[in-house]
Write an enzyme that holds these catalytic residues in place. Structure first.
Site, short mmCIF file in Angstrom:
data_model
loop_
_atom_site.label_atom_id
_atom_site.label_comp_id
_atom_site.label_asym_id
_atom_site.label_seq_id
_atom_site.Cartn_x
_atom_site.Cartn_y
_atom_site.Cartn_z
N LEU A 57 0.80 -1.16 0.09
CA LEU A 57 0.06 -0.05 -0.07
C LEU A 57 0.86 1.20 -0.12
O LEU A 57 1.96 1.19 0.59
CB LEU A 57 -0.71 0.01 1.25
CG LEU A 57 -1.88 -1.13 1.42
CD1 LEU A 57 -2.63 -1.13 2.86
CD2 LEU A 57 -3.06 -0.86 0.21
N ASP A 58 0.37 2.44 -0.48
CA ASP A 58 1.08 3.51 -0.57
C ASP A 58 1.13 3.90 0.78
O ASP A 58 0.64 3.61 1.89
CB ASP A 58 0.36 4.57 -1.28
CG ASP A 58 0.24 4.41 -2.86
OD1 ASP A 58 1.13 3.67 -3.43
OD2 ASP A 58 -0.89 4.72 -3.07
N LYS A 59 2.54 4.89 1.17
CA LYS A 59 2.64 5.35 2.57
C LYS A 59 1.53 5.71 3.28
O LYS A 59 1.40 5.14 4.57
CB LYS A 59 3.92 6.19 2.28
CG LYS A 59 4.39 6.75 3.85
CD LYS A 59 5.51 7.60 3.51
CE LYS A 59 5.22 9.09 3.20
NZ LYS A 59 4.47 9.97 4.10
N ARG B 210 -6.07 6.10 -6.97
CA ARG B 210 -5.77 7.47 -6.86
C ARG B 210 -5.86 8.14 -8.40
O ARG B 210 -6.42 8.99 -8.79
CB ARG B 210 -4.50 7.97 -6.60
CG ARG B 210 -4.36 7.45 -4.86
CD ARG B 210 -3.31 7.24 -4.26
NE ARG B 210 -2.37 8.64 -4.31
CZ ARG B 210 -1.00 8.79 -3.89
NH1 ARG B 210 -0.58 7.59 -3.69
NH2 ARG B 210 -0.61 9.88 -3.82
#
Length: 316
Positions: A136-138, A235
């Site tokens: 997952l993105d930060k 996103r």
């Protein structure tokens, strides 16, 4: 320590390539790993070193020297708290917190989930990337599965590549959606900024499904399901249809405040500095038992507070 495994080639596999035969005889290991072991001379057929493209005849004796994954010594165990949702001998399911980077990268040499996993279970040093099979993105929160051994890692990666994981996210976006839908647009590197992704005709096939949970005056709380798993997919796709995720620093554009917004809403939107995106549900087939398992985790407090403020503003 290495381990020697042996097998006899069944006659019905005659005339097949060696690497394909090894995949069938030693299913705990990926084809790419087996091919590398052939190159390294760790596979013998009747005592001789073969090539991956060699054809078998049947009844040969194969010796395979299994070598544990060499751990990158630069990634050290660190005592970092993990929210463990589920654990057994083969998998760990973690609810990733905001600001936790999944694995070391430029600008984040340590303090990552990979460092934390090596502290949680030292044996993960023998599994690629400490067992991490997806990321997952930060600043995205939510559920991730980790493999605790080579067999589980291989089978989970195969499920992921076959799009067999059930992954459901929740997001809060700018704009009021009239209905849900599906975004089927290819994604690739943005040619103007290599750190970003973009919808482009020559990108990889990417499919995102979205459904409305709740509408507010100028925003929408949505449920999102991934059919593919491209970098930044949700996103990029939501921005492409003009519903960017609140707080997204890369794809969200400049902050837009509703004209009649209260001071509370303005403060809340200005203070939301990460994409309002949460991996809320994860389902998969257990790599060893074959049982279908599913986990769900509630929205983190910052997203819950954001939704409460949006709802109160809508009713005012």
């Amino acid at each position: 320590m290495s381990e020697i495994l042996t097998a006899t080639v069944p006659v019905e596999m005659a005339r097949q390539r060696l690497d394909a035969v090894l995949v069938e005889l030693f299913p705990d290991y990926s084809r790419s790993r087996l091919q590398q072991w052939i190159k390294d001379g760790r596979v013998l057929i009747n005592g001789a070193v073969p090539r991956a493209k060699d054809k078998v005849e049947g009844f040969e004796t194969i010796e395979l020297q299994v070598v544990p994954e060499i751990h990158d010594a630069s990634v050290q165990p660190q005592d970092i708290a993990l929210d463990v949702v589920y654990v057994d001998d083969d998998i760990i399911v973690i609810n990733k917190s905001v600001d936790l980077v999944v694995h070391p990268a430029a600008g984040h040499a340590d303090g990552t989930m990979q460092n934390a996993l090596l502290h949680f279970d030292a044996s993960l040093a023998e599994v690629p990337r400490a067992g991490i099979v997806h990321r997952l993105d930060k600043d995205t929160t939510g559920l991730l599965v980790v493999a605790r051994n080579i067999k589980a890692h291989k089978l989970l990666v195969e499920q992921l590549q076959a799009r067999e994981f059930a992954r459901e996210y929740q997001a809060v976006v700018r704009g009021v959606m009239t209905a849900g839908g599906t975004i089927d647009e290819p994604i690739g590197r943005d040619p103007r900024d290599r750190k970003r992704m973009a919808v482009r005709f020559d990108g990889k096939p990417s499919v995102t499904h979205y459904r409305v949970i709740q509408r507010f005056g100028h925003h929408t709380h949505v449920r999102v399901q991934l059919e593919t798993g491209r970098t930044h997919q949700i996103r990029v796709h939501l921005t492409h249809i003009h519903y960017p995720i609140i707080g997204d620093p890369v794809y969200g554009g400049r902050l837009q405040l509703p004209r009649a917004a209260s001071d509370l809403l303005k403060t809340t939107l200005r203070g939301f500095k990460r994409q309002a995106l949460h991996a809320a549900k994860l389902g998969l087939e257990h790599p060893v038992t074959g049982e279908y398992l599913e986990w769900e985790t509630p929205l983190p407090e910052d997203m819950q507070q954001l939704i409460r403020v949006l709802a109160s503003e809508d009713l005012a």
